[in-house]
Scaffold this motif. Structure first.
Motif, PDB file in Angstrom:
ATOM      1  N   MET A 323       0.829  -1.203   0.000  1.00 42.00           N
ATOM      2  CA  MET A 323       0.000   0.000   0.000  1.00 42.00           C
ATOM      3  C   MET A 323       0.867   1.258   0.000  1.00 42.00           C
ATOM      4  SD  MET A 323      -2.969   1.114   2.737  1.00 42.00           S
ATOM      5  CE  MET A 323      -1.893   1.582   4.075  1.00 42.00           C
ATOM      6  N   ASN A 324       0.491   2.216  -0.839  1.00 44.53           N
ATOM      7  CA  ASN A 324       1.209   3.485  -0.895  1.00 44.53           C
ATOM      8  C   ASN A 324       0.638   4.450   0.128  1.00 44.53           C
ATOM      9  OD1 ASN A 324       2.952   2.796  -3.061  1.00 44.53           O
ATOM     10  ND2 ASN A 324       1.316   3.191  -4.532  1.00 44.53           N
ATOM     11  N   VAL A 325       1.507   5.099   0.857  1.00 44.86           N
ATOM     12  CA  VAL A 325       1.093   6.104   1.844  1.00 44.86           C
ATOM     13  C   VAL A 325       1.832   7.397   1.558  1.00 44.86           C
ATOM     14  CG1 VAL A 325       0.621   4.376   3.609  1.00 44.86           C
ATOM     15  CG2 VAL A 325       2.893   5.398   3.483  1.00 44.86           C
ATOM     16  N   ILE A 326       1.338   8.500   2.114  1.00 46.44           N
ATOM     17  CA  ILE A 326       2.012   9.777   1.899  1.00 46.44           C
ATOM     18  C   ILE A 326       3.253   9.852   2.781  1.00 46.44           C
ATOM     19  CG2 ILE A 326      -0.199  10.887   1.411  1.00 46.44           C
ATOM     20  CD1 ILE A 326       0.174  12.398   4.124  1.00 46.44           C
ATOM     21  N   GLU A 327       4.154  10.719   2.421  1.00 44.14           N
ATOM     22  CA  GLU A 327       5.332  10.968   3.239  1.00 44.14           C
ATOM     23  C   GLU A 327       4.958  12.022   4.283  1.00 44.14           C
ATOM     24  OE1 GLU A 327       9.957  12.502   2.702  1.00 44.14           O
ATOM     25  OE2 GLU A 327       8.879  11.683   0.983  1.00 44.14           O
ATOM     26  N   TYR A 328       4.596  11.559   5.446  1.00 47.03           N
ATOM     27  CA  TYR A 328       4.085  12.446   6.485  1.00 47.03           C
ATOM     28  C   TYR A 328       5.216  13.157   7.213  1.00 47.03           C
ATOM     29  CZ  TYR A 328       1.372  14.055  10.513  1.00 47.03           C
ATOM     30  OH  TYR A 328       0.783  14.830  11.485  1.00 47.03           O
ATOM     31  N   ASN A 329       5.072  14.472   7.354  1.00 47.32           N
ATOM     32  CA  ASN A 329       6.071  15.294   8.048  1.00 47.32           C
ATOM     33  C   ASN A 329       5.636  15.456   9.506  1.00 47.32           C
ATOM     34  OD1 ASN A 329       7.714  17.338   9.083  1.00 47.32           O
ATOM     35  ND2 ASN A 329       7.797  18.459   7.145  1.00 47.32           N
ATOM     36  N   SER A 330       6.152  14.586  10.378  1.00 44.79           N
ATOM     37  CA  SER A 330       5.735  14.617  11.780  1.00 44.79           C
ATOM     38  C   SER A 330       6.241  15.870  12.496  1.00 44.79           C
ATOM     39  CB  SER A 330       6.218  13.366  12.503  1.00 44.79           C
ATOM     40  OG  SER A 330       7.620  13.232  12.432  1.00 44.79           O
ATOM     41  N   THR A 331       7.357  16.415  12.053  1.00 44.94           N
ATOM     42  CA  THR A 331       7.876  17.653  12.662  1.00 44.94           C
ATOM     43  C   THR A 331       6.917  18.808  12.411  1.00 44.94           C
ATOM     44  OG1 THR A 331      10.155  16.904  12.332  1.00 44.94           O
ATOM     45  CG2 THR A 331       9.819  19.259  12.736  1.00 44.94           C
TER      46      THR A 331
END
Length: 497
Positions: A323-331
């Protein structure tokens, strides 16, 4: 001194020590542990029962509240904590708690440490500084009631954008992000997937379509599964457990528009039941504790890869998925968490009536323009309607401000500044929604006046007006001549006399 006497003396000398050992509680065998959690009772009850069965001398006390409220509670009780473990909540809030000194460092047992990878999909499953750890994995998406959709002739949505379709007007349930960490994640995922401006445009339309904003995320699946609403924005286990329990519901992850995010656990700084807190965390992250996540009342994904050996057939394994997910920016998510949640409430939750009215008018006029297309020139009406959409889609905070560290810090720490900003946001939203409604109405008038029957009527009125003007001129001329005649007659009579 006989051997017996020497033995008795030795016993007397060591008796206090022996008694002290006998009455000193072994860590974890007596006392309590107070757990602060945003989890629903169906989750924490399973863990409470299993933990107390393993450690019968320890009572687990639960303090349930939403993730943002958990953070606020830890902040308020920082100098005299009344909890020992924070169990559940996303990365953004746990990172803030770590940075604010609300969590204590904790080292996992080697058995757990070796079976939990450092990160998954680019997100950390362990805080590098050992202040918190992932306790379960969660994705975010949409659950829907199949029977409700059939009864209301509604299509099955397939992504976030579908929820902006006015066909779902009044059929959507969502929790307030300021009260729910999972809804906060959904909002931030949408903002990071579509960008700040387009993300808010989408959120504002979903907000207009929503029939309610609940104070707890757990209320959303409750309302969808019993058919009060057809669609709900939820963390995955709410949708999956509802299906597992036999409700007519299904859940999906929006393709390429979600994340797999660790739900965390951490030890509260200056915990009063420190040893028991350690035991509770160790239990949750043990193979035994992770296997509890497969319970149908929970239906969550373990953070331990080895736990999937005992998973039910067909159970989703995030360590093996394509499954493709977004590149989440946790900062970034951590930085603006308070800003985003507050802004959502100020321009959507608490301005729902005005937002709802504005978009309802916009959607109605869009339909009229579509009907009139090919019959009249709709360019002017389209342009006016786009102005209305722009008004109803624009947040009062721009992208650069949302990412400004100094602004976010001041907004969180300076109450007067925050109050001033919120007052401006509320006024901005109220004005824009009123203007959007007026612009949409203006666009309708621009279509209406160009419809053939209206144009013909206007022409006839104008023609009639011209004819009336001609009659008026003739009448005025006749009256003028009559007056002149009367005057001439009067002059003649005067001369004669």
């Amino acid at each position: 001194m006989t051997k017996i006497k020497r033995t008795l003396i030795m016993l007397m000398l060591f008796l206090p020590f022996i008694i002290s050992i006998a009455i000193t509680p072994v860590a974890g065998e007596t006392g309590k542990v107070v757990v602060l959690t945003p989890h629903y009772s169906s989750i924490y009850n399973v863990y409470v029962d299993a933990f107390e069965a393993k450690y019968p001398g320890i009572t687990v006390e639960i303090k349930p509240m939403g993730t943002p409220l958990c953070f606020a509670h830890l902040t308020e009780t920082k100098n005299d904590p009344d909890t020992d473990v924070w169990f559940g909540g996303g990365l953004d809030w746990f990172a803030k708690a770590r940075d604010d000194g609300l969590l204590a460092m904790y080292t996992l047992k080697p058995e757990a440490e070796g079976n939990i990878t450092d990160e998954l999909f680019g997100l950390p499953l362990k805080d590098p500084n050992k202040y918190f750890y992932g306790s379960a994995l969660s994705g975010f998406g949409v659950m829907y009631n199949t029977r409700y959709l059939d009864d209301h002739n509604l299509p099955v949505p397939t992504n976030w954008e579908d929820l902006t379709n006015p066909i779902y007007f009044g059929h959507i349930s969502i929790a307030m992000p300021s009260r729910s960490g999972s809804t906060h994640m959904i909002v931030e995922i949408i903002l990071q997937t579509f960008g700040w401006d387009e993300g808010w445009k989408l959120l504002l339309q979903i907000g207009a379509n929503s029939g309610e904003f609940t104070e707890k995320s757990g209320y959303v699946p409750d309302h969808v599964q019993v058919g009060e609403y057809g669609v709900g924005l939820v963390i995955d286990f709410y949708g999956l457990s509802s299906t597992a329990e036999g409700y007519p519901t299904l859940f999906f992850y929006p393709p390429n528009q979600t994340v797999i995010n660790p739900d965390s656990i951490g030890k509260v700084a200056f915990s009063k039941n420190s040893d028991n807190a350690d035991l509770f965390i160790d239990f949750v992250l043990s193979y035994e504790g992770q296997s509890l996540l497969f319970d149908t009342a929970i239906s969550r994904m373990p953070v331990r890869e080895d736990a999937y050996v005992g998973a039910p057939t067909g159970y989703f394994n995030p360590f093996e998925t394509t499954m493709n997910v977004i590149e989440y920016n946790s900062t970034l998510g951590e930085l603006r968490a308070v800003l985003v949640d507050t802004l959502f409430d100020d321009i959507i939750t608490y301005r729902h009536t005005e937002l709802n009215t504005a978009w309802k008018q916009i959607w109605a006029i869009e339909e009229q323009i579509e009907i009139a297309k090919g019959t009249v020139d709709i360019s002017t009406a389209n342009s006016t309607l786009n102005e209305a959409i722009q008004k109803a889609s624009t947040p009062p905070v721009d992208k650069l401000t949302s990412e400004d560290v100094a602004f976010n810090e001041q907004f969180e720490t300076d109450a007067a500044f925050a109050s001033e900003q919120e007052a401006m946001w509320v006024a901005f939203a109220a004005t824009n929604y009123d203007d959007a409604y007026d612009k949409a109405s203006e666009a309708y008038a621009q279509i209406f006046e160009k419809l053939p029957i209206i144009s013909q009527l206007n022409t006839e009125i104008n023609t009639l007006g011209t004819e009336i003007e001609g009659l008026q001129t003739l009448l005025y001329a006749s009256i003028g001549l009559a007056i002149i005649g009367i005057l001439i007659g009067a002059v003649g009579i005067f001369k004669k006399n």
